[in-house]
Design a protein around this motif. Structure first.
Motif, mmCIF file in Angstrom:
data_model
loop_
_atom_site.group_PDB
_atom_site.id
_atom_site.type_symbol
_atom_site.label_atom_id
_atom_site.label_comp_id
_atom_site.label_asym_id
_atom_site.label_seq_id
_atom_site.Cartn_x
_atom_site.Cartn_y
_atom_site.Cartn_z
ATOM 1 N N LEU A 1 -10.224 -62.788 4.434
ATOM 2 C CA LEU A 1 -8.848 -62.550 4.870
ATOM 3 C C LEU A 1 -8.054 -63.855 4.948
ATOM 4 O O LEU A 1 -6.889 -63.905 4.536
ATOM 5 C CB LEU A 1 -8.840 -61.834 6.224
ATOM 6 N N ALA A 2 -8.679 -64.908 5.453
ATOM 7 C CA ALA A 2 -7.993 -66.203 5.545
ATOM 8 C C ALA A 2 -7.647 -66.733 4.165
ATOM 9 O O ALA A 2 -6.591 -67.334 3.956
ATOM 10 C CB ALA A 2 -8.855 -67.210 6.306
ATOM 11 N N ARG A 3 -8.537 -66.516 3.186
ATOM 12 C CA ARG A 3 -8.283 -66.943 1.811
ATOM 13 C C ARG A 3 -7.089 -66.216 1.234
ATOM 14 O O ARG A 3 -6.399 -66.758 0.373
ATOM 15 C CB ARG A 3 -9.484 -66.608 0.908
ATOM 16 N N ARG A 4 -6.886 -65.004 1.652
ATOM 17 C CA ARG A 4 -5.831 -64.192 1.065
ATOM 18 C C ARG A 4 -4.496 -64.340 1.804
ATOM 19 O O ARG A 4 -3.448 -64.251 1.168
ATOM 20 C CB ARG A 4 -6.230 -62.722 1.057
ATOM 21 N N LEU A 5 -4.529 -64.550 3.111
ATOM 22 C CA LEU A 5 -3.290 -64.508 3.888
ATOM 23 C C LEU A 5 -3.106 -65.663 4.860
ATOM 24 O O LEU A 5 -2.084 -65.728 5.539
ATOM 25 C CB LEU A 5 -3.225 -63.189 4.678
ATOM 26 N N GLY A 6 -4.072 -66.547 4.969
ATOM 27 C CA GLY A 6 -3.986 -67.628 5.945
ATOM 28 C C GLY A 6 -4.689 -67.248 7.239
ATOM 29 O O GLY A 6 -4.928 -66.078 7.513
ATOM 30 N N ARG A 7 -5.017 -68.260 8.009
ATOM 31 C CA ARG A 7 -5.814 -68.051 9.228
ATOM 32 C C ARG A 7 -5.090 -67.245 10.303
ATOM 33 O O ARG A 7 -5.728 -66.482 11.025
ATOM 34 C CB ARG A 7 -6.245 -69.389 9.811
ATOM 35 N N ILE B 1 -11.967 -52.065 3.213
ATOM 36 C CA ILE B 1 -11.006 -51.863 4.307
ATOM 37 C C ILE B 1 -10.098 -53.077 4.417
ATOM 38 O O ILE B 1 -8.867 -52.949 4.511
ATOM 39 C CB ILE B 1 -11.755 -51.601 5.631
ATOM 40 N N ALA B 2 -10.683 -54.273 4.401
ATOM 41 C CA ALA B 2 -9.896 -55.507 4.513
ATOM 42 C C ALA B 2 -8.910 -55.635 3.351
ATOM 43 O O ALA B 2 -7.749 -56.014 3.551
ATOM 44 C CB ALA B 2 -10.825 -56.722 4.566
ATOM 45 N N THR B 3 -9.351 -55.299 2.145
ATOM 46 C CA THR B 3 -8.464 -55.386 0.976
ATOM 47 C C THR B 3 -7.298 -54.417 1.108
ATOM 48 O O THR B 3 -6.155 -54.772 0.788
ATOM 49 C CB THR B 3 -9.256 -55.120 -0.318
ATOM 50 N N ILE C 1 -4.887 -55.985 3.397
ATOM 51 C CA ILE C 1 -4.192 -57.086 2.718
ATOM 52 C C ILE C 1 -3.025 -56.550 1.902
ATOM 53 O O ILE C 1 -1.954 -57.157 1.863
ATOM 54 C CB ILE C 1 -5.169 -57.878 1.820
ATOM 55 N N HIS C 2 -3.223 -55.410 1.268
ATOM 56 C CA HIS C 2 -2.174 -54.857 0.421
ATOM 57 C C HIS C 2 -0.893 -54.573 1.196
ATOM 58 O O HIS C 2 0.190 -54.605 0.620
ATOM 59 C CB HIS C 2 -2.663 -53.599 -0.293
ATOM 60 N N ARG C 3 -1.004 -54.337 2.477
ATOM 61 C CA ARG C 3 0.195 -54.154 3.305
ATOM 62 C C ARG C 3 0.983 -55.458 3.431
ATOM 63 O O ARG C 3 2.142 -55.443 3.824
ATOM 64 C CB ARG C 3 -0.189 -53.684 4.702
ATOM 65 N N HIS C 4 0.313 -56.556 3.140
ATOM 66 C CA HIS C 4 0.923 -57.878 3.302
ATOM 67 C C HIS C 4 1.004 -58.613 1.972
ATOM 68 O O HIS C 4 0.923 -59.841 1.931
ATOM 69 C CB HIS C 4 0.103 -58.693 4.312
ATOM 70 N N ARG C 5 1.170 -57.896 0.877
ATOM 71 C CA ARG C 5 1.154 -58.485 -0.457
ATOM 72 C C ARG C 5 2.160 -59.622 -0.610
ATOM 73 O O ARG C 5 1.843 -60.681 -1.145
ATOM 74 C CB ARG C 5 1.406 -57.414 -1.514
ATOM 75 N N ARG C 6 3.370 -59.424 -0.129
ATOM 76 C CA ARG C 6 4.377 -60.488 -0.274
ATOM 77 C C ARG C 6 3.960 -61.750 0.471
ATOM 78 O O ARG C 6 4.163 -62.863 -0.015
ATOM 79 C CB ARG C 6 5.727 -59.994 0.247
ATOM 80 N N ARG C 7 3.388 -61.565 1.638
ATOM 81 C CA ARG C 7 2.946 -62.726 2.408
ATOM 82 C C ARG C 7 1.818 -63.450 1.680
ATOM 83 O O ARG C 7 1.746 -64.685 1.673
ATOM 84 C CB ARG C 7 2.490 -62.298 3.800
ATOM 85 N N GLN D 1 -6.226 -57.604 -10.239
ATOM 86 C CA GLN D 1 -6.981 -58.734 -10.779
ATOM 87 C C GLN D 1 -7.311 -59.747 -9.689
ATOM 88 O O GLN D 1 -8.428 -60.273 -9.636
ATOM 89 C CB GLN D 1 -6.196 -59.392 -11.907
ATOM 90 N N ARG D 2 -6.347 -60.021 -8.805
ATOM 91 C CA ARG D 2 -6.581 -60.964 -7.715
ATOM 92 C C ARG D 2 -7.683 -60.434 -6.785
ATOM 93 O O ARG D 2 -8.563 -61.176 -6.372
ATOM 94 C CB ARG D 2 -5.281 -61.217 -6.947
ATOM 95 N N ASP D 3 -7.646 -59.134 -6.478
ATOM 96 C CA ASP D 3 -8.684 -58.548 -5.615
ATOM 97 C C ASP D 3 -10.068 -58.766 -6.203
ATOM 98 O O ASP D 3 -10.980 -59.242 -5.529
ATOM 99 C CB ASP D 3 -8.461 -57.036 -5.440
ATOM 100 N N VAL D 4 -10.226 -58.424 -7.479
ATOM 101 C CA VAL D 4 -11.539 -58.527 -8.129
ATOM 102 C C VAL D 4 -11.983 -59.986 -8.229
ATOM 103 O O VAL D 4 -13.136 -60.314 -7.932
ATOM 104 C CB VAL D 4 -11.513 -57.843 -9.509
ATOM 105 N N LEU D 5 -11.084 -60.872 -8.623
ATOM 106 C CA LEU D 5 -11.444 -62.279 -8.764
ATOM 107 C C LEU D 5 -11.864 -62.877 -7.427
ATOM 108 O O LEU D 5 -12.892 -63.557 -7.338
ATOM 109 C CB LEU D 5 -10.285 -63.082 -9.350
ATOM 110 N N LEU D 6 -11.110 -62.616 -6.368
ATOM 111 C CA LEU D 6 -11.433 -63.226 -5.080
ATOM 112 C C LEU D 6 -12.667 -62.602 -4.440
ATOM 113 O O LEU D 6 -13.425 -63.295 -3.758
ATOM 114 C CB LEU D 6 -10.226 -63.163 -4.141
#
Length: 197
Positions: free
Chosen positions: A39-45, A80-82, A85-91, A139-144
């Motif tokens: 989650l931190a990798r995707r949206l920050g701590r 679930i986490a992904t 994350i999708h709710r916060h895609r712009r962030r 693609q970002r989901d699968v790569l990360l």
């Protein structure tokens, strides 16, 4: 599989938590660090703390629907986490663009924690972040998830609710885009070199 191994599996923990909800804490203790890093990798701590709690709350509430064929709950938790994350895609896109602009990664804590630190050398971070911000969500989901090193392609497919073949094709496209953006460097190859060396 021995009865002892089964007794300590995620599936067994979830089964016991249906009768004794406090048992679910063992699942949290086992997987919270990996979910938080992701989650931190995707949206920050800052947001990762909240979404990690939300991930486990959602998992706890849905534990009666957990697939008993799965011994390992990590793909389920990543899924679930992904979705959160999708709710916060712009962030997320803003986060990667900020890393690309500044070269500073506020989510990185140590050299072995976090995707950019694991997939690229320090000097590649801004280009890596910029390229990640330009990938489409799938693609970002699968790569990360691949770069996290915790899941197989089949587990990534289970986490995202997609076929394993789709995981492979998305990963192939994502890696091609990343190589082009990084001047021919495959970020997953950098990860392997870094862990071997």
């Amino acid at each position: 599989m021995t009865a002892e191994v089964h007794q300590h599996s995620d599936r067994a923990i979830i089964e016991r938590s249906r009768r004794d909800p406090e048992e679910f804490a063992a699942l949290y203790d086992r997987h919270a660090p990996a979910i938080h890093r992701y989650l931190a990798r995707r949206l920050g701590r800052d947001l990762a703390d909240d979404l990690m709690a939300e991930t486990f709350l959602h998992a706890f509430r849905q534990r009666d629907r957990y697939d008993p064929e799965r011994l390992n709950a990590l793909p389920w938790l990543y899924g679930i986490a992904t979705n959160l994350i999708h709710r916060h895609r712009r962030r997320e896109v803003r986060f990667w663009r900020a890393v690309a602009r500044t070269g500073a990664d506020p989510a990185a804590h140590s050299a072995d924690e976090g995707v950019p630190d694991r997939v690229a050398a320090e000097g590649v971070r801004p280009r890596l972040a910029d390229a990640l911000s330009r990938l489409d969500r799938g693609q970002r989901d699968v790569l990360l998830l691949t770069a996290s090193g915790d899941l197989s392609p089949a587990e990534i497919g289970a986490a995202l609710g997609i076929a394993t073949g789709t995981v492979h094709s998305r990963l192939s496209r994502a890696r091609a885009k990343m190589r082009a953006a990084l001047g021919g460097i495959d970020p997953l190859d950098l990860r392997e070199e870094r862990h071997d060396g």
